[in-house]
Motif scaffolding. Structure first.
Motif, PDB file in Angstrom:
ATOM      1  N   LEU A   1       0.833  -1.191   0.000  1.00 49.89           N
ATOM      2  CA  LEU A   1       0.000   0.000   0.000  1.00 49.89           C
ATOM      3  C   LEU A   1       0.869   1.243   0.000  1.00 49.89           C
ATOM      4  O   LEU A   1       1.850   1.336   0.741  1.00 49.89           O
ATOM      5  N   GLN A   2       0.489   2.202  -0.823  1.00 49.53           N
ATOM      6  CA  GLN A   2       1.168   3.489  -0.870  1.00 49.53           C
ATOM      7  C   GLN A   2       0.430   4.452   0.061  1.00 49.53           C
ATOM      8  O   GLN A   2      -0.744   4.740  -0.145  1.00 49.53           O
ATOM      9  N   VAL A   3       1.129   4.909   1.083  1.00 49.46           N
ATOM     10  CA  VAL A   3       0.524   5.772   2.100  1.00 49.46           C
ATOM     11  C   VAL A   3       1.228   7.121   2.101  1.00 49.46           C
ATOM     12  O   VAL A   3       2.458   7.191   2.140  1.00 49.46           O
ATOM     13  N   MET A   4       0.451   8.191   2.067  1.00 46.92           N
ATOM     14  CA  MET A   4       0.982   9.545   2.242  1.00 46.92           C
ATOM     15  C   MET A   4       0.453  10.071   3.570  1.00 46.92           C
ATOM     16  O   MET A   4      -0.760  10.059   3.802  1.00 46.92           O
TER      17      MET A   4
ATOM     18  N   GLU B   1       6.729  18.417  -1.505  1.00 45.92           N
ATOM     19  CA  GLU B   1       6.382  17.222  -0.739  1.00 45.92           C
ATOM     20  C   GLU B   1       4.953  17.245  -0.213  1.00 45.92           C
ATOM     21  O   GLU B   1       4.452  16.221   0.257  1.00 45.92           O
ATOM     22  N   ALA B   2       4.291  18.398  -0.250  1.00 45.58           N
ATOM     23  CA  ALA B   2       2.927  18.499   0.269  1.00 45.58           C
ATOM     24  C   ALA B   2       2.014  17.496  -0.436  1.00 45.58           C
ATOM     25  O   ALA B   2       2.108  17.293  -1.650  1.00 45.58           O
ATOM     26  N   ILE B   3       1.148  16.869   0.342  1.00 50.78           N
ATOM     27  CA  ILE B   3       0.318  15.797  -0.217  1.00 50.78           C
ATOM     28  C   ILE B   3      -0.524  16.255  -1.404  1.00 50.78           C
ATOM     29  O   ILE B   3      -0.567  15.568  -2.430  1.00 50.78           O
ATOM     30  N   PRO B   4      -1.197  17.410  -1.357  1.00 49.33           N
ATOM     31  CA  PRO B   4      -1.955  17.832  -2.549  1.00 49.33           C
ATOM     32  C   PRO B   4      -1.073  18.004  -3.783  1.00 49.33           C
ATOM     33  O   PRO B   4      -1.499  17.696  -4.904  1.00 49.33           O
ATOM     34  N   ASN B   5       0.163  18.481  -3.581  1.00 54.26           N
ATOM     35  CA  ASN B   5       1.058  18.668  -4.714  1.00 54.26           C
ATOM     36  C   ASN B   5       1.552  17.333  -5.255  1.00 54.26           C
ATOM     37  O   ASN B   5       1.746  17.177  -6.466  1.00 54.26           O
ATOM     38  N   ARG B   6       1.756  16.362  -4.376  1.00 52.87           N
ATOM     39  CA  ARG B   6       2.144  15.018  -4.826  1.00 52.87           C
ATOM     40  C   ARG B   6       1.050  14.418  -5.706  1.00 52.87           C
ATOM     41  O   ARG B   6       1.318  13.865  -6.773  1.00 52.87           O
ATOM     42  N   LEU B   7      -0.194  14.543  -5.242  1.00 50.06           N
ATOM     43  CA  LEU B   7      -1.303  13.992  -6.018  1.00 50.06           C
ATOM     44  C   LEU B   7      -1.477  14.732  -7.338  1.00 50.06           C
ATOM     45  O   LEU B   7      -1.793  14.120  -8.367  1.00 50.06           O
ATOM     46  N   ALA B   8      -1.271  16.057  -7.306  1.00 44.68           N
ATOM     47  CA  ALA B   8      -1.406  16.848  -8.531  1.00 44.68           C
ATOM     48  C   ALA B   8      -0.373  16.438  -9.580  1.00 44.68           C
ATOM     49  O   ALA B   8      -0.636  16.551 -10.787  1.00 44.68           O
ATOM     50  N   ARG B   9       0.793  15.974  -9.128  1.00 45.41           N
ATOM     51  CA  ARG B   9       1.834  15.509 -10.058  1.00 45.41           C
ATOM     52  C   ARG B   9       1.560  14.109 -10.578  1.00 45.41           C
ATOM     53  O   ARG B   9       2.297  13.599 -11.418  1.00 45.41           O
ATOM     54  N   GLY B  10       0.538  13.474 -10.056  1.00 46.41           N
ATOM     55  CA  GLY B  10       0.205  12.138 -10.510  1.00 46.41           C
ATOM     56  C   GLY B  10       0.787  11.021  -9.668  1.00 46.41           C
ATOM     57  O   GLY B  10       0.695   9.852 -10.052  1.00 46.41           O
ATOM     58  N   GLU B  11       1.367  11.346  -8.503  1.00 40.73           N
ATOM     59  CA  GLU B  11       1.868  10.294  -7.630  1.00 40.73           C
ATOM     60  C   GLU B  11       0.696   9.470  -7.117  1.00 40.73           C
ATOM     61  O   GLU B  11      -0.363   9.997  -6.800  1.00 40.73           O
ATOM     62  N   LYS B  12       0.895   8.158  -7.048  1.00 36.13           N
ATOM     63  CA  LYS B  12      -0.176   7.258  -6.654  1.00 36.13           C
ATOM     64  C   LYS B  12      -0.192   7.066  -5.140  1.00 36.13           C
ATOM     65  O   LYS B  12       0.840   7.059  -4.486  1.00 36.13           O
ATOM     66  N   ALA B  13      -1.392   6.911  -4.598  1.00 39.86           N
ATOM     67  CA  ALA B  13      -1.557   6.653  -3.171  1.00 39.86           C
ATOM     68  C   ALA B  13      -2.790   5.794  -2.960  1.00 39.86           C
ATOM     69  O   ALA B  13      -3.797   5.935  -3.661  1.00 39.86           O
ATOM     70  N   ASP B  14      -2.706   4.895  -2.001  1.00 33.85           N
ATOM     71  CA  ASP B  14      -3.866   4.129  -1.568  1.00 33.85           C
ATOM     72  C   ASP B  14      -4.533   4.775  -0.371  1.00 33.85           C
ATOM     73  O   ASP B  14      -5.739   4.607  -0.156  1.00 33.85           O
ATOM     74  N   VAL B  15      -3.748   5.500   0.431  1.00 31.90           N
ATOM     75  CA  VAL B  15      -4.247   6.167   1.629  1.00 31.90           C
ATOM     76  C   VAL B  15      -3.572   7.520   1.754  1.00 31.90           C
ATOM     77  O   VAL B  15      -2.363   7.635   1.532  1.00 31.90           O
ATOM     78  N   VAL B  16      -4.341   8.536   2.119  1.00 32.16           N
ATOM     79  CA  VAL B  16      -3.767   9.830   2.492  1.00 32.16           C
ATOM     80  C   VAL B  16      -4.239  10.161   3.900  1.00 32.16           C
ATOM     81  O   VAL B  16      -5.415  10.015   4.234  1.00 32.16           O
ATOM     82  N   ILE B  17      -3.286  10.575   4.747  1.00 33.14           N
ATOM     83  CA  ILE B  17      -3.562  10.937   6.135  1.00 33.14           C
ATOM     84  C   ILE B  17      -3.138  12.386   6.313  1.00 33.14           C
ATOM     85  O   ILE B  17      -1.965  12.719   6.120  1.00 33.14           O
ATOM     86  N   MET B  18      -4.076  13.258   6.694  1.00 27.50           N
ATOM     87  CA  MET B  18      -3.768  14.681   6.672  1.00 27.50           C
ATOM     88  C   MET B  18      -4.765  15.476   7.513  1.00 27.50           C
ATOM     89  O   MET B  18      -5.717  14.921   8.068  1.00 27.50           O
TER      90      MET B  18
END
Length: 256
Positions: A25-28, A65-82
């Motif tokens: 699982l990819q977790v941010m 490194e901010a989670i919204p910016n990671r997702l905006a770049r297309g990085e994959k995640a199964d879970v985000v904790i924020m």
């Protein structure tokens, strides 16, 4: 122990505790819940057979490194904790499944000084005000707690003009780390982010009258590759058996 066993049983009942079903699982996760996640993640992995690949980053801000910016770049995640309201923004943008949202813990702001330095009095609003006025330098984070300190706390205390020349928002790194080096006299950040830092002494939480409580939450991105396993992780992090570890890191459990 009984609550931990109940949580492990919950994982097993979800059909995830077999090697054949194990996934990575990819977790941010953002800073405030990270210490609790680092305690709980290995227990989940051991019970479920899944592995966790973790990326750290703030819940908001301009840092790459901010989670919204990671997702905006297309990085994959199964879970985000924020931070909860930052997660809600991702839900509004259609990036996180609204049905997956789970509330995890409340986080309060605290203060540290360098280890060995006298601990100032912050036991009342007036004492906090005088401590900040007397400090040579003040550091605060670039995430939710720091936004509150910069935009609201100093104003509420009536010391915005006096603090402006000597107060600094510290990006990316734990505020405690710069206090430990002696770069700043006092530092303020969420308690769960201050306690793990070596070389500092924890002064205490800000008075409740001027406190800002940040709710941490988690969700599953709409393009998650392993949503079923991700849900099991979120259920575990929010379970009664996880609360002892959550509270040990300086967070407060959410009333359910």
């Amino acid at each position: 122990m009984r609550k931990l066993l109940q949580s492990i049983a919950l994982l097993a009942s979800a059909g995830l505790a077999t090697a054949a079903q194990a996934e990575q699982l990819q977790v941010m996760t953002s800073g405030g819940f990270t210490a609790a996640y680092q305690l709980l993640g290995p227990k989940f992995a051991a019970a479920s057979g899944n592995t966790l690949e973790t990326s750290l980053g703030p819940s908001m801000g301009k840092a790459p490194e901010a989670i919204p910016n990671r997702l905006a770049r297309g990085e994959k995640a199964d879970v985000v904790i924020m931070v909860g309201y930052a997660l809600d923004e991702l839900i509004k943008q259609g990036k996180v499944d609204p049905a997956s949202r789970v509330e995890l813990a409340d986080s309060r702001i605290g203060m540290v000084v360098r280890a060995g330095a006298p601990k100032p009095d912050i036991g009342s609003v007036e004492a906090l005000k005088q401590t900040l006025l007397a400090a040579n330098s003040v550091a605060y984070s670039d995430s939710a707690s720091g936004v509150y300190v910069e935009n609201q706390l100093f104003k509420r205390l009536g010391i915005e003009d006096q603090l402006k020349p000597k107060a600094t928002m510290v990006p990316k790194i734990p505020v405690g780390s710069v206090v430990a080096k002696g770069d700043y006299q006092v530092g303020m950040q969420q308690v769960s982010e201050l306690l793990p830092v070596p070389g500092v002494s924890f002064v205490g939480k800000l008075p409740e009258a001027v406190q800002s409580v940040t709710r941490f939450a988690a969700g599953i991105p709409v393009n998650a590759q392993h949503p079923r396993q991700a849900k099991a992780l979120l259920d575990y992090l929010a379970s009664p058996g996880a609360q002892q570890d959550v509270q040990a890191t300086g967070l407060d459990s959410v009333s359910r």
